[in-house]
Design a protein around this motif. Structure first.
Motif, PDB file in Angstrom:
ATOM      1  N   ARG A  69       0.829  -1.206   0.000  1.00 52.59           N
ATOM      2  CA  ARG A  69       0.000   0.000   0.000  1.00 52.59           C
ATOM      3  C   ARG A  69       0.863   1.256   0.000  1.00 52.59           C
ATOM      4  NH1 ARG A  69      -2.409   2.757   4.293  1.00 52.59           N
ATOM      5  NH2 ARG A  69      -1.643   1.137   5.712  1.00 52.59           N
ATOM      6  N   PHE A  70       1.955   1.244   0.750  1.00 54.74           N
ATOM      7  CA  PHE A  70       2.836   2.412   0.781  1.00 54.74           C
ATOM      8  C   PHE A  70       3.579   2.595  -0.541  1.00 54.74           C
ATOM      9  CE2 PHE A  70       3.274   2.341   5.700  1.00 54.74           C
ATOM     10  CZ  PHE A  70       2.001   2.858   5.804  1.00 54.74           C
ATOM     11  N   LEU A  71       3.862   1.502  -1.242  1.00 54.25           N
ATOM     12  CA  LEU A  71       4.467   1.627  -2.573  1.00 54.25           C
ATOM     13  C   LEU A  71       3.520   2.369  -3.517  1.00 54.25           C
ATOM     14  CD1 LEU A  71       6.110  -1.898  -3.021  1.00 54.25           C
ATOM     15  CD2 LEU A  71       7.324   0.287  -3.148  1.00 54.25           C
ATOM     16  N   LYS A  72       2.228   2.138  -3.383  1.00 54.49           N
ATOM     17  CA  LYS A  72       1.244   2.822  -4.227  1.00 54.49           C
ATOM     18  C   LYS A  72       1.114   4.293  -3.840  1.00 54.49           C
ATOM     19  CE  LYS A  72      -1.554  -1.335  -5.012  1.00 54.49           C
ATOM     20  NZ  LYS A  72      -2.880  -1.993  -4.777  1.00 54.49           N
ATOM     21  N   ILE A  73       1.130   4.561  -2.540  1.00 57.29           N
ATOM     22  CA  ILE A  73       0.884   5.919  -2.052  1.00 57.29           C
ATOM     23  C   ILE A  73       2.123   6.806  -2.143  1.00 57.29           C
ATOM     24  CG2 ILE A  73       0.334   7.266   0.025  1.00 57.29           C
ATOM     25  CD1 ILE A  73      -1.486   4.978   0.899  1.00 57.29           C
ATOM     26  N   LEU A  74       3.286   6.254  -1.795  1.00 52.07           N
ATOM     27  CA  LEU A  74       4.476   7.080  -1.580  1.00 52.07           C
ATOM     28  C   LEU A  74       5.495   7.044  -2.719  1.00 52.07           C
ATOM     29  CD1 LEU A  74       5.075   6.181   2.185  1.00 52.07           C
ATOM     30  CD2 LEU A  74       4.091   8.291   1.286  1.00 52.07           C
ATOM     31  N   THR A  75       5.270   6.209  -3.740  1.00 49.73           N
ATOM     32  CA  THR A  75       6.219   6.150  -4.850  1.00 49.73           C
ATOM     33  C   THR A  75       5.498   6.415  -6.164  1.00 49.73           C
ATOM     34  OG1 THR A  75       6.059   3.819  -5.561  1.00 49.73           O
ATOM     35  CG2 THR A  75       7.334   4.279  -3.553  1.00 49.73           C
TER      36      THR A  75
ATOM     37  N   MET B  79      12.848  -7.304   0.394  1.00 47.32           N
ATOM     38  CA  MET B  79      13.151  -6.748  -0.930  1.00 47.32           C
ATOM     39  C   MET B  79      12.135  -5.665  -1.305  1.00 47.32           C
ATOM     40  SD  MET B  79      15.957  -7.844  -2.031  1.00 47.32           S
ATOM     41  CE  MET B  79      15.858  -7.261  -3.725  1.00 47.32           C
ATOM     42  N   ALA B  80      10.865  -5.869  -0.951  1.00 46.04           N
ATOM     43  CA  ALA B  80       9.842  -4.856  -1.226  1.00 46.04           C
ATOM     44  C   ALA B  80      10.114  -3.599  -0.400  1.00 46.04           C
ATOM     45  CB  ALA B  80       8.452  -5.407  -0.910  1.00 46.04           C
ATOM     46  N   GLN B  81      10.496  -3.786   0.851  1.00 48.53           N
ATOM     47  CA  GLN B  81      10.827  -2.644   1.714  1.00 48.53           C
ATOM     48  C   GLN B  81      12.043  -1.891   1.174  1.00 48.53           C
ATOM     49  OE1 GLN B  81       9.756  -5.551   2.784  1.00 48.53           O
ATOM     50  NE2 GLN B  81       8.538  -5.359   4.643  1.00 48.53           N
ATOM     51  N   ARG B  82      13.013  -2.630   0.648  1.00 51.17           N
ATOM     52  CA  ARG B  82      14.199  -1.980   0.085  1.00 51.17           C
ATOM     53  C   ARG B  82      13.806  -1.082  -1.089  1.00 51.17           C
ATOM     54  NH1 ARG B  82      19.831  -3.022  -0.073  1.00 51.17           N
ATOM     55  NH2 ARG B  82      20.817  -2.156  -1.947  1.00 51.17           N
ATOM     56  N   LYS B  83      12.899  -1.575  -1.939  1.00 52.45           N
ATOM     57  CA  LYS B  83      12.445  -0.777  -3.079  1.00 52.45           C
ATOM     58  C   LYS B  83      11.703   0.466  -2.600  1.00 52.45           C
ATOM     59  CE  LYS B  83      12.040  -0.249  -7.534  1.00 52.45           C
ATOM     60  NZ  LYS B  83      13.256   0.036  -8.356  1.00 52.45           N
ATOM     61  N   LEU B  84      10.842   0.292  -1.595  1.00 55.57           N
ATOM     62  CA  LEU B  84      10.117   1.433  -1.031  1.00 55.57           C
ATOM     63  C   LEU B  84      11.086   2.464  -0.474  1.00 55.57           C
ATOM     64  CD1 LEU B  84       7.480   2.792   0.050  1.00 55.57           C
ATOM     65  CD2 LEU B  84       7.776   1.410   2.126  1.00 55.57           C
ATOM     66  N   ALA B  85      12.043   2.012   0.325  1.00 54.50           N
ATOM     67  CA  ALA B  85      13.007   2.926   0.946  1.00 54.50           C
ATOM     68  C   ALA B  85      13.836   3.654  -0.111  1.00 54.50           C
ATOM     69  CB  ALA B  85      13.923   2.149   1.891  1.00 54.50           C
ATOM     70  N   GLU B  86      14.251   2.943  -1.152  1.00 52.62           N
ATOM     71  CA  GLU B  86      15.047   3.566  -2.212  1.00 52.62           C
ATOM     72  C   GLU B  86      14.248   4.645  -2.947  1.00 52.62           C
ATOM     73  OE1 GLU B  86      16.418   0.477  -4.759  1.00 52.62           O
ATOM     74  OE2 GLU B  86      17.964  -0.231  -3.361  1.00 52.62           O
ATOM     75  N   GLU B  87      13.007   4.335  -3.311  1.00 53.09           N
ATOM     76  CA  GLU B  87      12.203   5.273  -4.088  1.00 53.09           C
ATOM     77  C   GLU B  87      11.865   6.528  -3.288  1.00 53.09           C
ATOM     78  OE1 GLU B  87      11.238   5.039  -7.355  1.00 53.09           O
ATOM     79  OE2 GLU B  87      12.584   3.298  -7.428  1.00 53.09           O
ATOM     80  N   VAL B  88      11.453   6.367  -2.035  1.00 56.69           N
ATOM     81  CA  VAL B  88      11.071   7.529  -1.237  1.00 56.69           C
ATOM     82  C   VAL B  88      12.296   8.363  -0.875  1.00 56.69           C
ATOM     83  CG1 VAL B  88       9.904   8.324   0.852  1.00 56.69           C
ATOM     84  CG2 VAL B  88       9.075   6.288  -0.321  1.00 56.69           C
TER      85      VAL B  88
ATOM     86  N   LEU C 174       6.222   4.387  -8.836  1.00 55.52           N
ATOM     87  CA  LEU C 174       6.291   3.142  -9.585  1.00 55.52           C
ATOM     88  C   LEU C 174       4.923   2.861 -10.200  1.00 55.52           C
ATOM     89  CD1 LEU C 174       8.191   0.866  -7.018  1.00 55.52           C
ATOM     90  CD2 LEU C 174       9.148   1.934  -9.064  1.00 55.52           C
ATOM     91  N   SER C 175       4.907   2.256 -11.386  1.00 54.07           N
ATOM     92  CA  SER C 175       3.624   1.928 -12.005  1.00 54.07           C
ATOM     93  C   SER C 175       2.915   0.866 -11.177  1.00 54.07           C
ATOM     94  CB  SER C 175       3.840   1.428 -13.434  1.00 54.07           C
ATOM     95  OG  SER C 175       4.454   0.144 -13.423  1.00 54.07           O
ATOM     96  N   LEU C 176       1.602   0.834 -11.275  1.00 55.80           N
ATOM     97  CA  LEU C 176       0.840  -0.173 -10.548  1.00 55.80           C
ATOM     98  C   LEU C 176       1.199  -1.579 -11.012  1.00 55.80           C
ATOM     99  CD1 LEU C 176      -2.674   1.551 -10.396  1.00 55.80           C
ATOM    100  CD2 LEU C 176      -0.947   1.411  -8.598  1.00 55.80           C
ATOM    101  N   GLU C 177       1.606  -1.696 -12.275  1.00 61.49           N
ATOM    102  CA  GLU C 177       2.024  -2.997 -12.794  1.00 61.49           C
ATOM    103  C   GLU C 177       3.302  -3.463 -12.107  1.00 61.49           C
ATOM    104  OE1 GLU C 177      -0.788  -1.159 -15.399  1.00 61.49           O
ATOM    105  OE2 GLU C 177       1.153  -0.403 -14.679  1.00 61.49           O
ATOM    106  N   GLU C 178       4.253  -2.550 -11.921  1.00 59.61           N
ATOM    107  CA  GLU C 178       5.495  -2.895 -11.208  1.00 59.61           C
ATOM    108  C   GLU C 178       5.197  -3.314  -9.771  1.00 59.61           C
ATOM    109  OE1 GLU C 178       9.158  -0.288 -12.122  1.00 59.61           O
ATOM    110  OE2 GLU C 178       7.448   0.993 -12.624  1.00 59.61           O
ATOM    111  N   ILE C 179       4.281  -2.605  -9.137  1.00 63.14           N
ATOM    112  CA  ILE C 179       3.942  -2.911  -7.754  1.00 63.14           C
ATOM    113  C   ILE C 179       3.236  -4.267  -7.664  1.00 63.14           C
ATOM    114  CG2 ILE C 179       2.590  -2.151  -5.752  1.00 63.14           C
ATOM    115  CD1 ILE C 179       3.087   0.737  -6.719  1.00 63.14           C
TER     116      ILE C 179
END
Length: 480
Positions: free
Chosen positions: A322-328, A351-360, A330-335
């Motif tokens: 949910r935070f990947l959708k709200i805070l980054t 790995m998902a958290q790493r992507k979130l942390a990197e993007e934000v 990234l396309s919904l397809e990537e998520i």
């Protein structure tokens, strides 16, 4: 003759004279003192309602809706306006009051929504509340905000402007509402704004009702008037700069609709819209954006990129998609792919958290800030092969407890004694137990024997040691 500027007059006179509003006082005086009636009702549209037909234009409202960033809009016609190729791109603003020298994670949602409007071809404006910051928004507060001196306010305005500019770049227009409020007298305010306001409507705002219900001290006239100040900001931006959309958190709905109402009454025109996004909550319903040490600040001087990165890296699995959708961005397809990978047996944890942390972190601190965070994260990971250096340790020094000792105290000191004397662990027995479990580290290297004593070669560049108890608990030992 009244010559004092309105924000100063509201703050000094009505606050210092303790003119407090309460439900009982309004009931007692409503017939003799105030004209009470509702002149409009809040039109609330469900975020799940969407009658928009796909067009070649990107619909920013649809994007916000799909990503969980849309709470309410004042008119469904905004869907059509956002996608009509014959309509001039919208000018959209979000307000930020300078209550501190940095914005925090709660403010980040406003910047993200502004960025989505920008990415869809619209023009973002950021309003810094140099005037409203002198008054204080009562929304979500049980007590009146402390008064800031002028020098502090001006410094905060400058710092926040720099943060917004750094994140959104030169495409954002930054304005300070003190520029148009500073010469307004109280009589001007009553004549040009106050006569269009209705006490019944103002009392009906959720922020006002909650404050009166939750606070024993009531609500000062200063704070009660805040919605009119913010409302007139919208009037000014609409009339002078063509800004037609105001965005804000769900707790700002009352202030935003105060603006659209004033535009209809003062300028006698429609075409002003409000958009709110939901507050950022974790899956358990608690507010996201606070750590054990306080707010998650966006300024690197108040919270290092490393600590910022670590906050998102430690988001629970239940929240990360949910935070990947709200805070980054990234396309919904990537998520969707990331979410699918999380359900597979071979998924590497975090790995998902790493992507979130990197993007934000990249969005807020830029690529340089992200690289700093990644380098520190890798270097400070127990068992990491990256060789520690003094600069890397210094970059995270503000985020890790430290303890100073003389060189003669450190040399030949046993690792168990050092762990206890620095405060990393409570007792030698706890240190011994952790060592046997393989969780005690010196400069990221696992300590295998309790007979280990500190040598000159252990001291990084002759200045520091880094002790770790497990993966998260660290202590910097400075050699004095």
């Amino acid at each position: 003759m009244v010559t004092a500027t309105l924000p100063c007059l509201l703050k000094t006179f009505f606050t210092h004279h303790h003119h407090k509003l309460s439900l009982s006082s309004f009931t007692r005086h409503r017939l003799s003192t105030f004209s009470l009636y509702n002149f409009s009702s809040k039109t609330h549209f469900s975020s799940s309602t969407n009658t928009h037909t796909q067009t070649p234009q990107k619909s920013v409202i649809k994007i916000l809706q799909q990503r969980g960033l849309l709470e309410s809009i004042t008119s469904e016609s905004l869907h059509t306006i956002c996608t009509d190729p014959n309509v001039t791109p919208l000018k959209v603003y979000c307000g930020f009051d300078p209550t501190a020298e940095s914005l925090h994670l709660g403010n980040l949602l406003g910047i993200i929504v502004l960025s989505w409007f920008l990415r869809c071809g619209h023009a973002p404006f950021a309003l810094i509340g140099g005037a409203t910051g002198r008054v204080g928004d009562p929304s979500g507060k049980t007590l009146e905000r402390p008064e800031l001196d002028v020098q502090t306010l001006e410094n905060n305005v400058s710092c926040i402007s720099n943060i917004v500019r750094k994140i959104l770049g030169d495409n954002v227009v930054i304005v300070n509402n003190y520029d148009w409020w500073k010469d307004v007298t109280f009589l001007d305010f009553l004549k040009n704004v106050g006569r269009f306001a209705r006490i019944g409507t103002m009392m009906g705002k959720e922020s006002v009702k909650r404050r009166l219900e939750m606070s024993e001290s009531g609500l000062s006239f200063t704070e009660f008037s805040y919605q009119l100040l913010q409302g007139y900001d919208f009037v000014h931006l609409f009339e002078k700069m063509g800004v037609s959309v105001q965005i804000g958190g769900s707790d700002q709905w009352g202030n935003i609709t105060a603006g659209t109402d004033l535009i209809r009454k003062i300028l006698k025109t429609d075409g002003a819209y409000g958009v709110t996004f939901p507050l950022l909550l974790k899956s358990d319903g608690t507010k996201f954006g606070k750590s054990e040490d306080g707010a998650i600040w966006l300024s690197p001087s108040m919270l290092s990129p490393y600590k910022f990165y670590q906050y998102f890296f430690n988001v629970p699995d239940a929240d990360v998609v949910r935070f990947l959708k709200i805070l980054t961005f990234l396309s919904l397809e990537e998520i969707d792919v990331i979410e699918e990978e999380m359900g597979k047996s071979g998924y590497v944890p975090n790995m998902a958290q790493r992507k979130l942390a990197e993007e934000v972190t990249r969005f807020v601190h830029g690529q340089e800030g992200l690289e700093e965070a990644l380098k520190a994260t890798e270097a400070l990971k127990p068992g990491a092969e990256t060789k520690l250096d003094w600069n890397t340790i210094e970059r995270i020094a503000e985020d890790v407890p430290s303890f100073s000792m003389g060189l003669d105290q450190v040399l030949n000191c046993g690792i168990l004694d050092l762990s206890v004397s620095t405060g990393l662990l409570d007792s030698k027995s706890a240190a011994r137990r952790l060592l046997k479990q393989g969780g005690l580290y010196l400069n990221n290297c696992r300590v295998d024997g309790e007979g280990k004593k500190i040598e000159v070669k252990d001291i990084v560049e002759g200045k520091v040691l880094l002790l770790s108890a497990g993966k998260k608990n660290k202590m910097i030992v400075r050699i004095s």
